[in-house]
Design an enzyme around this catalytic site. Structure first.
Site, PDB file in Angstrom:
ATOM      1  N   LYS A   1       0.856  -1.203   0.000  1.00 50.60           N
ATOM      2  CA  LYS A   1       0.000   0.000   0.000  1.00 50.60           C
ATOM      3  C   LYS A   1       0.882   1.239   0.000  1.00 50.60           C
ATOM      4  O   LYS A   1       2.045   1.212   0.425  1.00 50.60           O
ATOM      5  CB  LYS A   1      -0.937   0.021   1.209  1.00 50.60           C
ATOM      6  CG  LYS A   1      -0.251   0.089   2.588  1.00 50.60           C
ATOM      7  CD  LYS A   1       0.062   1.493   3.101  1.00 50.60           C
ATOM      8  CE  LYS A   1       0.832   1.471   4.415  1.00 50.60           C
ATOM      9  NZ  LYS A   1       1.712   2.556   4.702  1.00 50.60           N
TER      10      LYS A   1
ATOM     11  N   ASP B   1      -2.395  -1.955  10.178  1.00 47.05           N
ATOM     12  CA  ASP B   1      -2.568  -1.896   8.716  1.00 47.05           C
ATOM     13  C   ASP B   1      -3.127  -3.188   8.122  1.00 47.05           C
ATOM     14  O   ASP B   1      -3.453  -3.235   6.936  1.00 47.05           O
ATOM     15  CB  ASP B   1      -1.221  -1.611   8.031  1.00 47.05           C
ATOM     16  CG  ASP B   1      -0.828  -0.139   8.119  1.00 47.05           C
ATOM     17  OD1 ASP B   1      -1.694   0.688   8.462  1.00 47.05           O
ATOM     18  OD2 ASP B   1       0.348   0.169   7.838  1.00 47.05           O
TER      19      ASP B   1
HETATM   20  P1  ATP Z   1       4.182  -0.469   7.856  1.00 45.50           P
HETATM   21  O1  ATP Z   1       4.057   0.416   6.644  1.00 45.50           O
HETATM   22  O2  ATP Z   1       2.982  -1.347   8.117  1.00 45.50           O
HETATM   23  O3  ATP Z   1       4.699   0.216   9.069  1.00 45.50           O
HETATM   24  P2  ATP Z   1       6.663  -1.323   6.805  1.00 45.50           P
HETATM   25  O4  ATP Z   1       6.442  -1.563   5.349  1.00 45.50           O
HETATM   26  O5  ATP Z   1       7.281  -0.017   7.168  1.00 45.50           O
HETATM   27  O6  ATP Z   1       5.288  -1.530   7.525  1.00 45.50           O
HETATM   28  P3  ATP Z   1       7.565  -4.017   7.156  1.00 45.50           P
HETATM   29  O7  ATP Z   1       8.083  -4.315   5.789  1.00 45.50           O
HETATM   30  O8  ATP Z   1       6.296  -4.613   7.548  1.00 45.50           O
HETATM   31  O9  ATP Z   1       7.557  -2.440   7.418  1.00 45.50           O
HETATM   32  O10 ATP Z   1       8.750  -4.445   8.169  1.00 45.50           O
HETATM   33  C1  ATP Z   1       8.797  -4.020   9.511  1.00 45.50           C
HETATM   34  C2  ATP Z   1       9.611  -5.022  10.327  1.00 45.50           C
HETATM   35  O11 ATP Z   1       8.863  -6.230  10.444  1.00 45.50           O
HETATM   36  C3  ATP Z   1      10.930  -5.391   9.697  1.00 45.50           C
HETATM   37  O12 ATP Z   1      11.942  -4.972  10.546  1.00 45.50           O
HETATM   38  C4  ATP Z   1      10.912  -6.909   9.558  1.00 45.50           C
HETATM   39  O13 ATP Z   1      12.056  -7.507  10.083  1.00 45.50           O
HETATM   40  C5  ATP Z   1       9.703  -7.376  10.333  1.00 45.50           C
HETATM   41  N1  ATP Z   1       8.880  -8.419   9.649  1.00 45.50           N
HETATM   42  C6  ATP Z   1       8.219  -9.415  10.251  1.00 45.50           C
HETATM   43  N2  ATP Z   1       7.527 -10.143   9.362  1.00 45.50           N
HETATM   44  C7  ATP Z   1       7.737  -9.619   8.158  1.00 45.50           C
HETATM   45  C8  ATP Z   1       7.272  -9.938   6.847  1.00 45.50           C
HETATM   46  N3  ATP Z   1       6.460 -10.978   6.606  1.00 45.50           N
HETATM   47  N4  ATP Z   1       7.661  -9.139   5.836  1.00 45.50           N
HETATM   48  C9  ATP Z   1       8.468  -8.070   6.074  1.00 45.50           C
HETATM   49  N5  ATP Z   1       8.947  -7.742   7.288  1.00 45.50           N
HETATM   50  C10 ATP Z   1       8.593  -8.487   8.332  1.00 45.50           C
END
Ligand code: ATP
Length: 284
Positions: free
Chosen positions: A11, A136
């Site tokens: 997203k 989210d």
């Molecule tokens: P959001 O926008 O919801 O805050 P994000 O895109 O900034 O999320 P994610 O990619 O979800 O961040 O990653 C956040 C943390 O979650 C990372 O440090 C990662 O190690 C951990 N993590 C746990 N499970 C997953 C997964 N399935 N995919 C990606 N990261 C994951």
């Protein structure tokens, strides 16, 4: 059926406002959410053992801290499912990038378990389960274009944006969502988005005004530490983006374009400069 594959889209936030803070540290937000055609592919397979995660992307944990693991565990406990599952994550969404990569994998697992075990849950029921994994996750289950309120879990679908071309650019570092929120001084936010007005633009199909008026109140917090975000936004505007904004807590920046041709020119320019650049479309 013993195995299912689910496409899990990322997203972007067409705008993000923070209204206050809850006792438990969560923030009250008002966000415009949009699914895009940058997707992880997860394969969920029934097994006799426990829950196992397979993913060979750096920084994605293959243990009980993975959001996909948490989603599977919650579904197994809630519906008394015995046995286990193997979850293969083919990761295309950059990690810790503001694109809800972890949340969308969790959403995919909830949908997969619903199908594999014939639970017949409605979208609404799955969204209620999803919020226990992260704010989210309900949007990732719903998808499309939506207003998110509360901590992000109160969703109102909006007329879909249609297939708009976007360029996404992620600088070489990751940011922690928690840290960015903790540095935000809510009383000192210089400019809030006018979300109702933006929804009006979406409903009229006025993407020029939508793009020009997008605001993310977390942008200043992240830019202060990483000015490159500002530079990427400037390059996108120089390359005729209708508008450009940081997504979520960053550091990914997206630009919205009137045509594929314009988006491609910007994509090619940014590829000289950064490794993680994507040409995507908004999707329903
Ligand atoms: P959001 O926008 O919801 O805050 P994000 O895109 O900034 O999320 P994610 O990619 O979800 O961040 O990653 C956040 C943390 O979650 C990372 O440090 C990662 O190690 C951990 N993590 C746990 N499970 C997953 C997964 N399935 N995919 C990606 N990261 C994951």
């Amino acid at each position: 059926m013993d195995e299912i594959k689910i496409v899990c889209p990322a997203k972007i936030n067409l705008s993000l406002d923070v209204l206050g803070k809850r006792e438990d540290g969560y923030h009250f937000v008002k966000m415009l959410m949009q699914s895009i055609s940058l997707e992880d592919l997860i394969t969920v397979r029934k097994s006799n053992n426990e829950i196992k995660i397979y993913c060979d992307t750096k920084d994605v944990p293959c243990n009980e801290t993975n959001s996909a693991y948490k989603a599977a565990k919650l579904m197994f406990e809630k519906f008394n499912i015995s046995g286990g599952v193997e979850i293969l994550i083919d990761k295309k969404i950059p990690v810790a990038a503001g694109l809800a990569g972890g949340s969308t994998d969790a959403a995919g697992v909830i949908k997969a378990v619903n199908e594999l075990y014939d639970l017949k849950l409605s979208l609404d029921e799955m969204m209620k389960i999803g919020v226990n994994i992260g704010a989210d996750v309900p949007f990732c289950i719903l998808g499309g274009t939506a207003l998110a309120e509360g901590i992000g879990e109160i969703l109102t679908p909006i007329k879909p944006l249609g297939g708009l071309w976007c360029v996404l650019a992620k600088p070489q570092f990751s940011v922690s969502t928690r840290e960015v929120y903790s540095k935000l001084k809510i009383d000192e936010i210089p400019k809030h988005p006018d979300i109702e007005r933006l929804i009006g633009y979406i409903e009229k199909g006025d993407y020029v005004n939508l793009a020009e008026n997008m605001v993310n109140v977390l942008e200043n917090v992240t830019i202060k530490e990483y000015p490159i975000i500002f530079e990427i936004k400037n390059i996108m505007m120089e390359f005729n983006a209708l508008g450009s904004l940081m997504s979520g807590s960053g550091p990914t920046v997206f630009g919205m374009f009137e045509s594929k041709n314009a988006a491609e020119k910007c994509y090619n320019r940014l590829r000289d400069y950064l490794k993680e650049v994507f040409l995507v479309k908004t999707c329903n």
